[in-house]
Design an enzyme around this catalytic site. Sequence first.
Site, PDB file in Angstrom:
ATOM      1  CB  THR A   1     -11.837  55.564   6.771  1.00 34.22           C
ATOM      2  OG1 THR A   1     -13.102  56.164   6.466  1.00 34.22           O
ATOM      3  CG2 THR A   1     -10.741  56.607   6.690  1.00 34.22           C
TER       4      THR A   1
ATOM      5  CB  THR B   1      -4.848  44.161  21.347  1.00 37.43           C
ATOM      6  OG1 THR B   1      -3.584  44.215  22.001  1.00 37.43           O
ATOM      7  CG2 THR B   1      -5.706  43.074  21.977  1.00 37.43           C
TER       8      THR B   1
ATOM      9  CB  CYS C   1     -17.891  61.501   4.218  1.00 33.07           C
ATOM     10  SG  CYS C   1     -17.985  59.869   4.857  1.00 33.07           S
TER      11      CYS C   1
END
Length: 379
Positions: free
Chosen positions: A70, A236, A322
């Site tokens: 996604t 990060t 989904c």
Amino acid sequence: MIYLDNSATTKPHPSVLKSFQQASESFFANPSSIHQLGGEAEKLLLKAKEQAAEILHVNNNEIIFTSGGTEGNNMAIKGIAFAHQARGKHIITSQIEHPSVMEACAALETLGFDITYLPVDENGVVSLEDLTQAIRNDTILISIMHVNNEIGTIQPIEKIGEIAKRYPKLFFHVDHVQGIGKVPLKLNNSGIDLCTISGHKIHGLKGTGILYVNNRTKLFPLFHGGNQEQAIRSGTENLAGSVAMVKALRLTKERQANEAKELAELKRYLRVSLQKIVGVKINTPEIAAPHIINISVPGLKPEVIIHILGEQNIFISTKSACSSKQKDESRILEACGFSKERTTSALRISLSYDTTKEEIQTFLQELEKALTQLKEVME
Ligand SMILES: Cc1ncc(COP(=O)(O)O)c(C=O)c1O
């Protein structure tokens, strides 16, 4: 347990989990930290990138680690749209893309972009002629999936790449999430500028993925911050996740090289056997990905069949994960021109390299039993 919902997600491979744990424990430092531990973490990240690039036959700096399909699809589509809107606001995609492409495009429409949704034929394939005709002066992006997640159709990506090459100002993005490790796709010198891969579909971990972005392609970043991942994806780095992603990628490529024939044979056996079951209609075309088969049982509710099989510890899916909790009708089957009877009664069986013939045989027996049982109730 017989798990036949591998297009929704796969079970992580033990060696992937081990890589994740080892990297998490031994390389927990922030790769941006300038101390020694940070340097070691950075080295590992670069090594993971180098290995991914080697496996995919691309350059190291063309690999961006992401959180999955996604994110990769949104990053590619919105990233091109926002970076190149001064040149044009037209995007071409297809009617059978994953929601992460469809909804990204729909969101861009609300911002003034113009999207062409190419139709598909009865096999779920876009026409190259339609695609060529749809290209305009202001087209900045073509985004077409490789393998469809509901029916397993394979798009002619190589040929689309050749067409895209003729228009150096537009970019070509491929959602390769269902294709990776199952259907070969060449990235370098293919006309493909961007390619999305997700870890959890290939026995990797949820929340891991790769977006291939070739050197000529400039994206507007979705995330701004510390300029990690060449400033395309700040934040990060998920170092352990990236290491696990590369491990999964390596394993799946090895299995593709060694076991592709067996998987294709297993699916052929499943297809031929399903054809013999009264009431079952096969929606997936003959030529399709080796791990997905979509069927309909007109007149019966797919959820009921799933429930009965679930009681036997057999797990298949309605449509794709989904959209399986959304409305009953499959928009993919609808786009292929199937009748409402078929589009509202679809089931997806998706295999992995771990699936055995015995599992398929048990599934077939239990499916037949379930259908007989349900038909008796209805009579
Ligand atoms: C074709 C396709 N694209 C994209 C995605 C989204 O991937 P992720 O679950 O990693 O966000 C999926 C997952 O179902 C998919 O099948």
